[in-house]
Scaffold this motif. Sequence first.
Motif, PDB file in Angstrom:
ATOM      1  N   GLY B  48       0.829  -1.209   0.000  1.00 44.66           N
ATOM      2  CA  GLY B  48       0.000   0.000   0.000  1.00 44.66           C
ATOM      3  C   GLY B  48       0.863   1.257   0.000  1.00 44.66           C
ATOM      4  N   ARG B  49       0.295   2.360  -0.437  1.00 43.77           N
ATOM      5  CA  ARG B  49       1.026   3.624  -0.483  1.00 43.77           C
ATOM      6  C   ARG B  49       0.204   4.733   0.164  1.00 43.77           C
ATOM      7  NH1 ARG B  49       4.453   0.633  -1.482  1.00 43.77           N
ATOM      8  NH2 ARG B  49       5.857   0.525  -3.267  1.00 43.77           N
ATOM      9  N   ALA B  59      -4.515   7.035   1.504  1.00 43.29           N
ATOM     10  CA  ALA B  59      -3.932   5.687   1.465  1.00 43.29           C
ATOM     11  C   ALA B  59      -4.591   4.912   0.334  1.00 43.29           C
ATOM     12  CB  ALA B  59      -4.169   4.978   2.790  1.00 43.29           C
ATOM     13  N   VAL B  60      -3.775   4.235  -0.465  1.00 43.71           N
ATOM     14  CA  VAL B  60      -4.312   3.386  -1.536  1.00 43.71           C
ATOM     15  C   VAL B  60      -3.653   2.012  -1.437  1.00 43.71           C
ATOM     16  CG1 VAL B  60      -4.857   5.237  -3.176  1.00 43.71           C
ATOM     17  CG2 VAL B  60      -2.582   4.234  -3.204  1.00 43.71           C
ATOM     18  N   ASP B  61      -4.374   0.983  -1.864  1.00 43.38           N
ATOM     19  CA  ASP B  61      -3.784  -0.357  -1.808  1.00 43.38           C
ATOM     20  C   ASP B  61      -2.820  -0.553  -2.985  1.00 43.38           C
ATOM     21  OD1 ASP B  61      -5.452  -0.715  -3.949  1.00 43.38           O
ATOM     22  OD2 ASP B  61      -6.866  -2.011  -2.934  1.00 43.38           O
TER      23      ASP B  61
END
Lengths: 659, 97
Positions: B48-49, B59-61
């Motif tokens: 994730g980032r 936050a994104v996976d």
Amino acid sequence: MSSCHAAPTPVLTAPAGTSGPSERTSVLLVGNPNVGKSSLFNVMTGSRQSVMNAPGTTVELQLGTWRTPDGAVDIVDLPGTYSLIARSPDEQVVADALNGTVPGVGGVDAVAVVVLDATALARSLYLLAQVVRTGRPVVAAVTMLDVAREHGSPLEIRRLAELVGVPVVGLDPRRASEVTRLAHAVAAVAADEPTGLPGVTTEPHLSAGDHHDPERLEAHLADAEVLFTWVESVLTALEPTPPVRVTRTDRVDRALLNPVLGVPVFLALMWCLFQLTTSVAAPVMGLVGGWVNGPAADAVAALLHPWAPHWLEGLLVDGVVAGVGTVLTFVPLMAIMYAALALLEDSGYMARAAFVADRAMRAIGLDGRAMLPLIIGFGCNVPALAATKTLPDSRQRLLTGLLVPWTTCAARLTVYILIAGAFFGDHAGTAIFAMYVLSLVLVVGGGWVLRRTVFRGVQREPLVLVLPAYQRPHVATIAKSVANRVWAFASKAGRIIVLTLTVVWLLMSIPAVAGHPVGDVPVQDSVYGRVAEGVAPAFAPAGMADWHVTAALATGFVAKEVVVGSLAQSYAVTETTGSAQSHELGAGLRATLDATSGGHGGAAAMAFMVFVLGYTPCVAALAEQRRRFGVRWTASAVGVQLAVAWLLAVGVFQVGRLL
Amino acid sequence: MHLGSCVVGQDVEVLEVSTAPGARLRMREVGLRTGAVVRVTQHGPFGGRVVAVGGSRIAVDAATAAGISVRPWRSEPVGALVGAVVGAAAVAASVRP
């Protein structure tokens, strides 16, 4: 709307202290999640709050009365949303409320107070633009001004008000004095004609937000583009955006969201939460229970004894007082649970927990936040059901709430220990461990089945999660929120618990054969005992067709802790704590199950444990489920749990007796 | 290059967001849209980032990060200076006998 919407009885009454339709101003509180909207609502309303479900949904709305210098104002705190183009039932309720189509919520003249986050102005302005275009009077309240200043982007409130065309108030939502300025702005705007969005002439595209319909999606995208352009023009006219800085939150996230440390930190926090709801809560619950069943029950009995008949004393002391005692024992547990949840939410960690747990929960089709209630469920299902409130989508709340009863709570462990100890000797630990494995299988399998049946419509979406900045939790706000939520539990779920326990007492006290006075009947001669006897043949395929067993299972419907006590009572064993008594009870059980299973007592014992795991946890969990998801879903869940428990018990017995 | 391949602290410009149709609008609404300049602030568990979009953190996976095409971004004065130097060097090279 999705098929999984429940239809609980809508509560359309105004909050305490309010009148019906009148000249009073109404306010709809709108904003992105984590902008301080709920803190603002708490400061505005104090304890003058109530909760209702939006009609036809399981989406909770907070109602309250705000006493302002300009008169009392009715407020509805709507769920947090990023957009009025809804992607969940919760967001749909916000869009409907602002479009004036939710009966009993706001009305067409209600003022929308849009809470803006100064550190994420673009996102907030986009929502503000959508709200302004609904045509209702709007006031904007900007929070996080101090944080924006720290980040090098101070916001000029007056300039912002000129650009957006609505009154703007800058405030710290936790300070009551600053909220008064907002009250004056609301009073002023309520009397004015609403204005449109400066510089935007196109009409909004108002159809429901079905993002899977390409035509609608394109229309929404085009409409959103108009607003993005407007937002950009406002931001450009304000101070230029400063470069991204490394903030305190970024530094904390280096540890808490670290690729290696993130998961252990999350698990450690979940372990703390589990300990809080088990080891820490248990002694307090014991103290409260001891007080109610001891001095309080004795006092009521002493008051009644001189004049009341024996059955009335039994009804009030063993039925009503015991029921109230059960509710009161849950109060400290629920308070601890709500405080812990509020702390996690208020500090900003809850969104991180969802991010860290996302991968694991996604595998079974759940939101990352579902990890929290499922873990708590292994301590007690009641606070776990309450913890589903942290999920932002009502469909995910319901899905998780239907799975929580299959997490094997600590109360079931008392039954496993008795049965496994009596039947499996040195392998008792393995048998108990198998129950925990089966519990996980039921949760994962149940989720898998539900996602492919009644929750087919819930799409698996990419994770895009806004992480709020960390902040120090505000003790007074948390305390107020905990008090309100505990009261809601005690008053709503509590009623059902007291009523059910009173009915159970009555069934156990009414003799089914002549010769016994009401209130002094051996279990097997009571109506309850006869019902248990009547049900027993249904358990023949599971090898446990005996009234001792079915009576204990029926009592377990009330609470799993009392299953052991019920068995002891039916075998006339007075105590279950001593090893001699446990041995005696175990011997009685072995004799019964060996007889009912044709000599396969071990298989029947395993089937009994499996049934205890699979069926309804307790009346308190049932009451909490009903409070959150409505009667229809709760009744369906009970039916499915009983069916699954029976099928599994039969399967385990039938396979077990072949081994 | 995509968001998932960026190092922490790198500023990038979003070129294209390729995701499920249902999430396209929401990505834009939270600020992940073409032309936006974002910075990766954290690598999270399981790929994730966390990215900074203005003052907020998104936050994104891993799969979503891999679907966001980006290119390195420099602030305009620096970018213009680099462009001018590169241009001048090219002109000088072309006129050299």
